[in-house]
Structures are given as C-alpha cells and as structure tokens.
Motif scaffolding. Structure first.
Motif, PDB file in Angstrom:
ATOM      1  N   SER A  54       0.827  -1.212   0.000  1.00  0.00           N
ATOM      2  CA  SER A  54       0.000   0.000   0.000  1.00  0.00           C
ATOM      3  C   SER A  54       0.859   1.260   0.000  1.00  0.00           C
ATOM      4  N   GLY A  55       2.056   1.180   0.601  1.00  0.00           N
ATOM      5  CA  GLY A  55       2.908   2.364   0.701  1.00  0.00           C
ATOM      6  C   GLY A  55       3.427   2.846  -0.642  1.00  0.00           C
ATOM      7  N   GLU A  73      10.743   3.414   6.004  1.00  0.00           N
ATOM      8  CA  GLU A  73      10.620   1.958   6.103  1.00  0.00           C
ATOM      9  C   GLU A  73      11.497   1.422   7.236  1.00  0.00           C
ATOM     10  N   GLY A  86       2.280 -13.808  -3.348  1.00  0.00           N
ATOM     11  CA  GLY A  86       2.122 -14.519  -4.615  1.00  0.00           C
ATOM     12  C   GLY A  86       1.839 -13.594  -5.786  1.00  0.00           C
ATOM     13  N   PRO A  90      -6.513  -9.192  -6.989  1.00  0.00           N
ATOM     14  CA  PRO A  90      -7.911  -9.230  -7.428  1.00  0.00           C
ATOM     15  C   PRO A  90      -8.566  -7.856  -7.518  1.00  0.00           C
ATOM     16  N   HIS A 227      14.313   3.098   9.123  1.00  0.00           N
ATOM     17  CA  HIS A 227      13.687   4.165   9.891  1.00  0.00           C
ATOM     18  C   HIS A 227      12.343   3.637  10.372  1.00  0.00           C
ATOM     19  N   ARG A 228      12.276   3.309  11.640  1.00  0.00           N
ATOM     20  CA  ARG A 228      11.049   2.734  12.187  1.00  0.00           C
ATOM     21  C   ARG A 228      10.269   3.802  12.925  1.00  0.00           C
ATOM     22  N   ALA A 289       3.242 -15.594   8.355  1.00  0.00           N
ATOM     23  CA  ALA A 289       3.567 -15.506   6.925  1.00  0.00           C
ATOM     24  C   ALA A 289       4.196 -14.144   6.635  1.00  0.00           C
ATOM     25  N   GLY A 290       5.257 -14.135   5.873  1.00  0.00           N
ATOM     26  CA  GLY A 290       5.934 -12.869   5.550  1.00  0.00           C
ATOM     27  C   GLY A 290       7.095 -12.565   6.473  1.00  0.00           C
ATOM     28  N   SER A 299       2.671  -1.340  14.934  1.00  0.00           N
ATOM     29  CA  SER A 299       3.224  -0.036  15.321  1.00  0.00           C
ATOM     30  C   SER A 299       2.424   1.111  14.714  1.00  0.00           C
ATOM     31  N   TYR A 337       5.145 -21.060   6.348  1.00  0.00           N
ATOM     32  CA  TYR A 337       3.997 -20.758   5.481  1.00  0.00           C
ATOM     33  C   TYR A 337       4.117 -21.514   4.163  1.00  0.00           C
ATOM     34  N   CYS A 556      -3.940   2.846   5.201  1.00  0.00           N
ATOM     35  CA  CYS A 556      -4.299   1.993   4.066  1.00  0.00           C
ATOM     36  C   CYS A 556      -3.709   0.597   4.264  1.00  0.00           C
TER      37      CYS A 556
HETATM   38  C1  FAD Z   1       3.606 -15.155   1.775  1.00  0.00           C
HETATM   39  C2  FAD Z   1       2.481 -14.217   1.426  1.00  0.00           C
HETATM   40  C3  FAD Z   1       1.781 -14.422   0.246  1.00  0.00           C
HETATM   41  C4  FAD Z   1       0.755 -13.549  -0.088  1.00  0.00           C
HETATM   42  N1  FAD Z   1       0.133 -13.702  -1.294  1.00  0.00           N
HETATM   43  C5  FAD Z   1      -0.856 -12.847  -1.657  1.00  0.00           C
HETATM   44  C6  FAD Z   1      -1.475 -12.949  -2.931  1.00  0.00           C
HETATM   45  O1  FAD Z   1      -1.080 -13.734  -3.780  1.00  0.00           O
HETATM   46  N2  FAD Z   1      -2.508 -12.119  -3.196  1.00  0.00           N
HETATM   47  C7  FAD Z   1      -2.947 -11.181  -2.313  1.00  0.00           C
HETATM   48  O2  FAD Z   1      -3.893 -10.466  -2.599  1.00  0.00           O
HETATM   49  N3  FAD Z   1      -2.309 -11.006  -1.118  1.00  0.00           N
HETATM   50  C8  FAD Z   1      -1.283 -11.813  -0.775  1.00  0.00           C
HETATM   51  N4  FAD Z   1      -0.638 -11.662   0.429  1.00  0.00           N
HETATM   52  C9  FAD Z   1      -1.053 -10.556   1.314  1.00  0.00           C
HETATM   53  C10 FAD Z   1      -0.426  -9.250   0.870  1.00  0.00           C
HETATM   54  O3  FAD Z   1       0.936  -9.425   0.581  1.00  0.00           O
HETATM   55  C11 FAD Z   1      -0.600  -8.235   1.974  1.00  0.00           C
HETATM   56  O4  FAD Z   1      -1.968  -8.150   2.277  1.00  0.00           O
HETATM   57  C12 FAD Z   1      -0.107  -6.860   1.552  1.00  0.00           C
HETATM   58  O5  FAD Z   1       1.265  -6.894   1.259  1.00  0.00           O
HETATM   59  C13 FAD Z   1      -0.391  -5.854   2.657  1.00  0.00           C
HETATM   60  O6  FAD Z   1       0.106  -4.621   2.232  1.00  0.00           O
HETATM   61  P1  FAD Z   1       0.511  -3.533   3.310  1.00  0.00           P
HETATM   62  O7  FAD Z   1       1.040  -2.369   2.573  1.00  0.00           O
HETATM   63  O8  FAD Z   1      -0.622  -3.343   4.226  1.00  0.00           O
HETATM   64  O9  FAD Z   1       1.676  -4.250   4.144  1.00  0.00           O
HETATM   65  P2  FAD Z   1       3.125  -4.693   3.681  1.00  0.00           P
HETATM   66  O10 FAD Z   1       3.151  -5.029   2.237  1.00  0.00           O
HETATM   67  O11 FAD Z   1       3.558  -5.743   4.636  1.00  0.00           O
HETATM   68  O12 FAD Z   1       4.021  -3.389   3.922  1.00  0.00           O
HETATM   69  C14 FAD Z   1       4.149  -2.832   5.214  1.00  0.00           C
HETATM   70  C15 FAD Z   1       5.533  -2.216   5.340  1.00  0.00           C
HETATM   71  O13 FAD Z   1       5.564  -1.370   6.486  1.00  0.00           O
HETATM   72  C16 FAD Z   1       6.803  -1.550   7.155  1.00  0.00           C
HETATM   73  N5  FAD Z   1       6.631  -1.123   8.540  1.00  0.00           N
HETATM   74  C17 FAD Z   1       5.934  -1.738   9.518  1.00  0.00           C
HETATM   75  N6  FAD Z   1       5.976  -1.022  10.648  1.00  0.00           N
HETATM   76  C18 FAD Z   1       6.726   0.077  10.390  1.00  0.00           C
HETATM   77  C19 FAD Z   1       7.122   1.193  11.172  1.00  0.00           C
HETATM   78  N7  FAD Z   1       6.750   1.333  12.442  1.00  0.00           N
HETATM   79  N8  FAD Z   1       7.895   2.138  10.590  1.00  0.00           N
HETATM   80  C20 FAD Z   1       8.287   2.028   9.291  1.00  0.00           C
HETATM   81  N9  FAD Z   1       7.921   0.978   8.509  1.00  0.00           N
HETATM   82  C21 FAD Z   1       7.140   0.015   9.046  1.00  0.00           C
HETATM   83  C22 FAD Z   1       7.057  -3.033   7.002  1.00  0.00           C
HETATM   84  O14 FAD Z   1       8.424  -3.351   7.237  1.00  0.00           O
HETATM   85  C23 FAD Z   1       6.633  -3.262   5.557  1.00  0.00           C
HETATM   86  O15 FAD Z   1       7.679  -3.044   4.651  1.00  0.00           O
HETATM   87  C24 FAD Z   1       0.404 -12.491   0.775  1.00  0.00           C
HETATM   88  C25 FAD Z   1       1.117 -12.291   1.966  1.00  0.00           C
HETATM   89  C26 FAD Z   1       2.152 -13.143   2.287  1.00  0.00           C
HETATM   90  C27 FAD Z   1       2.913 -12.887   3.550  1.00  0.00           C
END
Ligand code: FAD
Length: 589
Positions: A54-55, A73, A86, A90, A227-228, A289-290, A299, A337, A556
């Motif tokens: 989402s970022g 990040e 994967g 969708p 940078h957390r 997973a992940g 956080s 996973y 998001c």
């Molecule tokens: C193995 C696996 C397979 C998947 N396969 C699918 C698929 O095929 N289809 C599908 O629709 N979904 C799939 N998903 C789910 C999908 O990847 C996630 O729903 C999606 O990546 C979520 O996006 P996000 O931006 O919310 O989080 P993320 O993509 O996880 O990104 C969050 C980011 O924020 C960073 N972060 C966290 N806390 C902090 C902080 N305090 N400060 C700075 N940075 C921070 C994290 O390090 C990370 O880089 C899968 C997930 C996994 C783990």
C-alpha cells in the motif's frame, strides 16, 4: 526546521486511551504525547510510513501529484509482505485485463459482491457481512484506476484471463484475479531470478513491488530505510504534524506538511494486539507468513491509537476466513507458510535459519500436541474462502446462498489451537512425528539448512521415548511424557494394520512409524492476514473514537480496518485512494 507556537501544542489524551484499553503505547509514544520535538530533522509534504504493497502506490501517486514525499521503512529492504506475496491481485470492476478477456464487471458489481451479507464460507463464516459500506464503495470506485495505475507504472500482469487462483474473498459474480509476472527480478525467497522460460507466466509479489520501487525512484520519492516510526506528533485535538522515527538508535523527527499515510502492514506479529481479537493466538504462533522479511507489529495502529484513533471491523479479524490461519506447508523450521519457503540465497536467510521440509503427503507424519497426543486427521486442512462461483447457484443477498455452500467441517487449525486442557490459552507446540522410512518416501534431507536444530524446531532420536525427552524448547510449555508419545505411535501403527483411524478418521492410515531414527519437526499453524485495523473513511482518513476525522492522518492496507479481504487489491487500492486525498490537502505551516 524550528517549531512554531502551534506546533508546541500536543495531545495527551491518546496515550491515556491506550492505557485504558490495556495496551502499551509504542516505544516513545508516551513521551511524545507530552512534548513536541524542539526541531524537525526532516520535512516533506507527505510522509508515507511503510514501503510495502500500500505504501508504494501512496508514495508514487502523492509525488506525481506534485507533493514532496518521504517513504519511511523500518526494514533495511523495501517490499514488506507485498514482495513476499504470490502477486495475485484481485482488482476488478472492469479492468483492461478483464475487458481483453471478455469479462464484464463494474464498480457497482464489486460493491454489491463485497457487501453481500448472505455469502458464507464452508465453515459458515460470512465473508462480507461486516464490511464497512463507505470503505467498500471507495474500493469499488477506485479498483479499475488502481489496476491501470499499476500497469502504467511498470507492473506486467500475466497475459491470461483473470481467474480465482491465489486471492480470496473477491466476490461471487465474476473472476477478478490478475497475476503480477515475476519477470527478471530476483525473488526474496531465493535471492535469484526464476528461469527466463517462466518469468512472464509466473506470479510473484516482486513482480508487483520491484516495478513500483523503480517508479517511485523515478518520480523522486525519497526513501528512508531502517527508519522505524515509533510515534505520531499531533497537536492537541488537531492535526497530525509528523512522526518520530528510530534509525538504529538515533531519533529522527519528521514533519509532514500535508499529512502522514500509515501503510505499516497490520498487527499479526504483535501477540498482545492480535489476542484482543482471538485469545488463542498466543506466542507459540511465532512464524507469521511474511516473517522474517517484515513484521506486522501493530506499530502503525498503536501510534495512531495514541493519537486518538479508533479501530474498526474487529469481527473480520476474529472470524475464520480461508488462509487467515493456515496449516503449515513446511515443517522443522520456525517459518512454515505453505507458499513461502526461505532458501539459503535469500537476503533474510540468516534470520529464517532453515528452509523447512515441504510435506508432500501428510500420510507420512502424525501430528501431536505438547502431551504427545494426536488431535486430528493430519490430512485435513483449514477452511477455504469465498471466490467466484464458490456458491453455485448464487443469487445476490439471498439467504438461500448459505444452503448452496458445500460445508466442510475439516479444520485442522481449530483442533491445533484447542490446547491440552491445562487451563491455559493457546494450543501450544505442535510436532510432526515421523521415521526414517517417511524421510525416504518424501526424499527429505533432515539436516541444516533444511531444519532448524539450533533453536529447537527439530529433534531426532533412536527411540520414540528418547525423542519425547529431547523436545525441549521455549514453546513446549510442559515436558512431553515419553510414554504418552510411545502409546500414541503404537496406537497409530495399529490403525495402519487395521486400515482404520478409530480416533480421528484419517483416510486409511498408510504408513507405520517404526524405522529409526525418529524425528519431531515443528508443525505450527501460520497466521497470515490482519483484517482489523484503524477506522478510516472513504478517503482513507483516520477516524477517532468520537467519529471525527483526525486531520493529516491517513491509513491503508492491512493497517486499516473495516474491509474483510485478503491482500493486495485492498492494499494497493487503498494506498492509491489515500494518496489522492492527502496530496490534495493544503500545505500546513
Ligand atoms: C507469503 C504471502 C503471500 C501472499 N500472497 C498474496 C497474494 O497472492 N494475493 C494477495 O492479494 N495477497 C497476498 N498476500 C497478502 C499481501 O501481501 C498483503 O496483504 C499486503 O502486502 C499488505 O500490504 P501492506 O502495505 O498493508 O503491508 P506490507 O506489504 O507488509 O508493507 C508494510 C511495510 O511497512 C513496514 N513497517 C511496519 N511497521 C513500520 C514502522 N513502524 N515504521 C516504518 N515501517 C514500518 C514493514 O516493514 C513493511 O515493509 C500475501 C502475503 C504473504 C505474507
């Protein structure tokens, strides 16, 4: 930059609210709630926290709208769970790919599908009943634009008709699943690219995230890795002005002139947070997973709650949906996973420590709890979730849909989490037990780096009783009684002789466990998704406990609540939406 007088006003109510909820604020949050920083170290129009699925859309869209953007990040690498995924996306509503393959869809149909209260899974749980209508409307109306945005920013989707493979909870009416092609990018699982012959036809999250990383750099987004974010800065009852970040022990204060977008990926690794919604999810579920590529440590949610934000859609987390809790695919390693096997070339293999043994046939093992007792038919799985034609025939919002589901009570996960009757929450350690013949049938090499002996996720012994005695590790909260394990194995071997599993109905048990050496391999269920998160409105703005917008704060992806859908469509689309709105905000002084 020096603080102005307005900046010096600061909220303190948020941390009190957190304390009332029994939650610890993220490190630094309490202090920050009382005191604004004396000076800002960095400033940008938009600060996006989290460089994942989402970022990246959020950062690129905001930057291309003319805002200066800092992408913050926590990890030393980008991608989050998105790059481990994967790559099955969708996004429907009438995308160019759907049109190319003659699939008729519309935003209204997406909305209708994802708000249909009558749809249930094979376990009776309703996928869409508790979805927030405003959030789904925004998703439905922006899905096509998000898909075309991804294509325009370098994501190559496999050239085939959208299907139902890989996603879940995407609606019953039409196929919507597109697949990001892996192309020439090295996968995070192996550290190497795939065979060129399959690069355009294999779906992978790095086919989604690497092009977006390149597009963000090209657009001029500035990245701050390692940078957390540990806290948000909010004026008392007013705007969010920025964030506090930990950069390897150094505190960095970052000002956001238009707003902060939380894209931190949810809460699945935070044991205290996830147990608010499901008390069974105790600490031994330690291979989310992940992980260990990225953490979903809540956080973002905790920082926003400290600033007064509300959570939303708690049922969506408590309910059991498809792969939200998954049977492991690999055993003998912490991270099992099914679709994510860490190989020695991976950039995070030092953290993963072992690849795990992929189980081809669960007839080859029995699974036991901490007391050495079987608890289920090992060939069982978790529930499946709802997709195109999962209900057939399907009629929108008709209670009869629930009768057209093929019910499937076979849920290994519930049995695994049931516990050992010691009055404690959580199922405790689960072990796959097998012998040398099973190793030969599965063609396993039960040695490092395939198994994790050093941290106690894999054991070997010449007798079953010795094996039980050897199982000592932090999540095995009671010693496994050696006689109990021996009795379990002897009884199971009897079932192989008789051809009937009298205890759990495993279809015709095939193989005795009789040839030494014997093995015990970590075999825990895996937590997959976060479906609860911050309350947002249709623009992605975070809402407080009184239903009011928190100015300058957006969320998001898995950090946002109110939307029960697995994964990438929700994440990419909500990043896209949040950025459109934050970029349109007035720049504050
Ligand atoms: C193995 C696996 C397979 C998947 N396969 C699918 C698929 O095929 N289809 C599908 O629709 N979904 C799939 N998903 C789910 C999908 O990847 C996630 O729903 C999606 O990546 C979520 O996006 P996000 O931006 O919310 O989080 P993320 O993509 O996880 O990104 C969050 C980011 O924020 C960073 N972060 C966290 N806390 C902090 C902080 N305090 N400060 C700075 N940075 C921070 C994290 O390090 C990370 O880089 C899968 C997930 C996994 C783990």
């Amino acid at each position: 930059m020096t603080m102005n007088r307005r900046d010096l006003l600061r909220s303190s109510g948020g941390v009190a609210a957190l304390a009332a909820a029994g939650l610890a604020a993220p490190r630094g949050a309490a202090a920050q709630a009382r005191r604004m920083p004396a000076k800002w170290d960095r400033t940008a129009d938009v600060v996006v926290v989290g460089a994942g699925a989402s970022g990246f859309p959020a950062a690129i869209v905001a930057r291309e709208t003319g805002a200066s953007v800092l992408l913050v990040e926590a990890q030393p690498h980008i991608g989050g769970h998105g790059i481990c995924s994967g790559g099955n996306v969708p996004l429907g509503g009438g995308t160019s790919l759907q049109k190319k393959y003659g699939i008729e869809d519309s935003s209204d149909l997406v909305f209708r599908d994802l708000t249909d209260w009558s749809v249930v899974e094979p376990n009776g749980f309703p996928d869409y009943r508790f979805n927030d209508r405003e959030i789904i409307r925004a998703f439905a109306d922006n899905s096509v634009a998000t898909f075309e945005f991804l294509v325009a920013h370098g994501v190559i989707f496999v050239d085939k008709a959208p299907d139902t493979l890989g996603g879940s909870a995407v609606g019953n009416s039409v196929p919507r699943e597109a697949h990001a092609a892996v192309m020439n990018w090295a996968t995070v699982q192996t550290g190497a690219p795939l065979d060129p012959a399959v690069q355009a036809t294999t779906s992978s999250g790095n086919g989604l995230l690497r092009p977006l990383e390149a597009a963000a750099k090209k657009a001029g987004v500035e990245f701050l890795l390692e940078h957390r974010m540990v806290a948000l800065h909010r004026e008392k009852g007013g705007r969010v002005l920025g964030i506090e970040v930990d950069n390897r022990g150094r505190t960095v204060q970052i000002r956001a002139r238009k707003g902060v977008v939380l894209a931190t990926g949810g809460s699945s690794t935070n044991v205290n947070f996830r147990r608010m919604f499901d008390p069974r999810l105790t600490e031994e579920l330690c291979g989310v997973a992940g992980q260990p590529y990225a953490n979903q440590d809540a956080s973002g949610e905790l920082a926003a709650m400290a600033a007064g934000a509300s959570l939303w859609g708690g049922y969506n987390q408590t309910g059991e949906f498809g792969s939200g809790l998954t049977k492991p695919g690999q055993i003998g390693s912490q991270y099992g996973y099914v679709n994510l096997k860490w190989m020695p070339g991976s950039p995070v293999f030092d953290k993963a420590r072992a690849s795990g043994l992929t189980v081809r046939d669960w007839q080859d093992v029995i699974c036991v709890n901490m007391l050495g007792q079987r608890f289920y038919d090992e060939t069982g799985r978790q529930f499946t979730s709802n997709n195109y034609k999962s209900i057939d025939p399907y009629t929108y919002a008709n209670y009869r849909n629930a009768m057209n589901i093929k019910y499937n009570p076979n849920n290994w996960i519930d049995a695994a989490l049931a516990g050992i009757g010691d009055g404690k929450n959580g199922g405790g350690a689960i072990w796959a037990i097998f012998d040398a013949d099973a190793v030969a049938r599965e063609k396993w090499d039960p040695n490092p780096p395939n198994v994790d002996i050093s941290q106690g996720f894999f054991f070997k012994a010449d007798t079953i009783t010795d094996l039980a005695k050897k199982i000592v590790m932090k999540y095995q909260r009671v010693p496994m009684p050696p006689d109990a394990l021996a009795t379990t194995v002897a009884r199971y071997n009897g079932f192989v002789d008789s051809g009937t599993d009298e205890d759990f109905g495993k279809p015709k048990p095939l193989y005795k466990i009789a040839s030494p050496p014997f093995y015990a391999a970590w075999s825990m269920p895996v937590i997959h998704d976060t479906r609860v998160g911050l309350r947002i409105n249709g623009s992605g703005q975070v809402i407080d406990m009184e239903g009011r917008v928190i100015p300058g704060l957006y969320s998001c992806g898995e950090t946002a609540g109110g939307f029960s859908q697995h994964g990438l469509a929700r994440a990419t689309c909500q990043g896209y939406i949040a950025a459109k709105h934050v970029a349109a905000e007035k720049t504050s002084a």
